[in-house]
Design an enzyme around this catalytic site. Structure first.
Site, mmCIF file in Angstrom:
data_model
loop_
_atom_site.group_PDB
_atom_site.id
_atom_site.type_symbol
_atom_site.label_atom_id
_atom_site.label_comp_id
_atom_site.label_asym_id
_atom_site.label_seq_id
_atom_site.Cartn_x
_atom_site.Cartn_y
_atom_site.Cartn_z
ATOM 1 C CD GLU A 34 -2.507 1.679 0.150
ATOM 2 O OE1 GLU A 34 -2.294 2.814 -0.325
ATOM 3 O OE2 GLU A 34 -3.313 0.876 -0.345
ATOM 4 N N GLY A 39 -6.804 1.047 4.057
ATOM 5 C CA GLY A 39 -8.207 1.431 4.006
ATOM 6 C C GLY A 39 -8.603 1.996 2.660
ATOM 7 C CB VAL A 41 -10.480 5.885 -2.291
ATOM 8 C CG1 VAL A 41 -11.547 6.960 -2.449
ATOM 9 C CG2 VAL A 41 -9.279 6.211 -3.175
ATOM 10 C CD GLU A 204 -25.628 14.275 -14.485
ATOM 11 O OE1 GLU A 204 -25.422 13.649 -15.540
ATOM 12 O OE2 GLU A 204 -24.861 14.245 -13.500
ATOM 13 C CB ALA A 315 -16.551 0.145 -0.097
ATOM 14 C CG HIS A 439 -45.623 -3.103 15.101
ATOM 15 N ND1 HIS A 439 -45.884 -2.312 14.004
ATOM 16 C CD2 HIS A 439 -46.405 -2.645 16.102
ATOM 17 C CE1 HIS A 439 -46.801 -1.427 14.313
ATOM 18 N NE2 HIS A 439 -47.143 -1.606 15.597
#
Length: 453
Positions: A34, A39, A41, A204, A315, A439
């Site tokens: 790593e 962990g 992003v 967008e 993820a 409930h």
């Protein structure tokens, strides 16, 4: 050989560290490379920090409107630096937790960039710094990075422009924010900053936000946030960025919106370069690494999982894909299935869904029936969401099997797993109707909807 491993993993995100934990726990000798922080992003600049901040914003929003529930709170304020400090504390705690899991499962963690050198009968050779490592199997889990579109005037060195990473490191709340992109990440930041009083404008390119989610819920979601003050410009193509201005074309017109900050949030791209894929001939498909349902690449003993495949870039998908790899390496017969992957937007209200949407069912020419109920059919929802709106939609197939479930309303993120179980287990309406739900809970809306078929 001292540096011979059963499994080498490049990337310490959800695919990589979960695979490392599972493999180490099953007795494999594992090395995990790593280059930044364990962990990935998600944990460091994605899922966890954004949800931490969104929770703070939700508490602030509840306090501002607590009078609806008979609770009067005066002079409600927020402390943005303290929010950020808590976010950093949460991330640090979770990273330390991942480190502890690696140690508990005897995973050797190498901090630094990895480079795939070659593959031979002896195994796959990888270097990091001045050291070389050989592994019988390799899992590529290098993840993804923010996709930066080619827009005239877009300069990522300009302090005005930011991706989600920079947005999570702001020192103060901007008065106005333009978000380019109406996907999940963009909408979560729209929710966060809108709650804190920022004037938010979304631009967008497509005709609706949250592409891939159930369209009916997307429309409802957008209308809720429009009432909260978020301005949406749909079917709008950004043509230039000039300082604080975003220029776009909409309906044949050229328009401009201005923001103190501009968030570029148009998706993510798999990281497939810079670590030697070409040295062993791994095949790509589109922008990601091509894999089968066992997460195998075209090269024997080389696997890929997580965002680097360019498929289901979530993820939880990545973690499951990493598990599939390890299960098959340790004598199992596991296959990755994508028919019940949950998707969640952690806004306020939340949006969640799993399985087929109506749009996907029509595209696949799948026969289906659909029913929906307002969330207000749940007494618990009414009790805790004064004036709130929402919807639960269920799709079933010709054999009364559940094909898809989609929800708008809090806390749908905590309920959607039940729908995933129903789809994964191929449960029928009758079987689900025999399940007793507690409930009063909001989750009962799922059962109530099923009974309307």
């Amino acid at each position: 050989m001292e540096n011979m491993y059963d499994l080498a993993i490049i990337g310490g995100g959800p695919a990589g560290y979960v695979a490392a934990e599972r493999a180490g726990g099953k007795g494999l000798r594992v090395v995990l490379f790593e280059k930044k922080d364990l962990g990935g992003v998600c944990l460091n600049v994605g899922c966890i920090p954004t949800k931490t901040l969104l929770y703070s914003a939700k508490l602030y929003d509840h306090a501002l409107h607590s009078e609806k529930y008979g609770v009067k709170a005066s002079e409600v304020t927020f402390d943005f630096p303290k929010m950020m400090a808590r976010k950093n504390k949460v991330v640090k705690k979770m990273v330390l937790g991942v480190s502890a899991k690696m140690k508990e499962n005897n995973v050797e963690v190498v901090r630094g960039e990895a480079m795939i050198l070659s593959r031979s009968s002896a195994g796959i050779k990888i270097s990091s710094g001045e050291n070389e490592y050989t592994a019988k199997n390799l899992l590529i889990a290098t993840g993804s990075e923010s996709f930066i579109p080619r827009i005239p005037g877009l300069d990522m060195s300009d302090d005005t422009i930011m991706t989600s990473t920079e947005a999570l490191a702001l020192s103060e709340v901007p008065q106005s924010l333009v978000i380019v992109g109406g996907g999940v990440i963009g909408m979560e930041f729209a929710s966060f900053f809108n709650s804190l009083g920022t004037k938010v404008t979304v631009v967008e390119m497509l005709d609706e936000v949250l592409t891939g989610m159930d369209r009916e819920l997307c429309v409802m979601f957008r209308e809720i946030y429009a009432k909260k003050g978020v301005e949406f410009n749909l079917s709008s193509k950004v043509t230039a960025i000039k300082g604080h201005d975003v220029v776009f074309e909409k309906g044949g017109e050229t328009l401009t919106v201005t923001g103190d900050k501009i968030l570029i949030s148009v998706g993510r791209a798999p990281v497939t370069r810079g670590f030697g894929l070409e040295n062993i001939g791994v095949e790509l498909a589109g922008r990601g690494i091509k894999v089968d349902d066992r997460m195998r690449t075209n090269i024997p003993n080389v696997y890929a999982a997580g965002d680097v495949t360019g498929f289901s870039m979530l993820a939880h998908t990545a973690s499951r894909e990493g598990e599939v790899v390890v299960n098959n390496l340790t004598g199992g017969n596991d296959r990755m299935r994508y028919n019940a992957i949950p998707g969640v937007v952690y806004t306020n209200p939340e949006v969640s869904g799993t399985g087929l949407t109506e749009e996907a069912a029509k595209e696949k020419k799948t026969e289906y029936r659909v029913v929906s109920l307002p969330m207000t059919y749940s007494g618990r929802f009414v009790a805790e969401n004064e004036g709130g709106t929402g919807l639960c939609k269920v799709l079933v197939g010709t054999k009364d099997e559940v094909l898809g479930v989609h929800m708008l309303g809090n806390p749908s993120s905590e309920m959607i797993y039940g729908a995933c179980l129903a789809i994964e287990s191929e449960m029928t309406l009758k079987e689900l109707q025999e399940v007793v739900f507690p409930h009063p809970t909001v989750s009962e809306i799922f059962r109530e909807t099923i009974f309307t078929f």
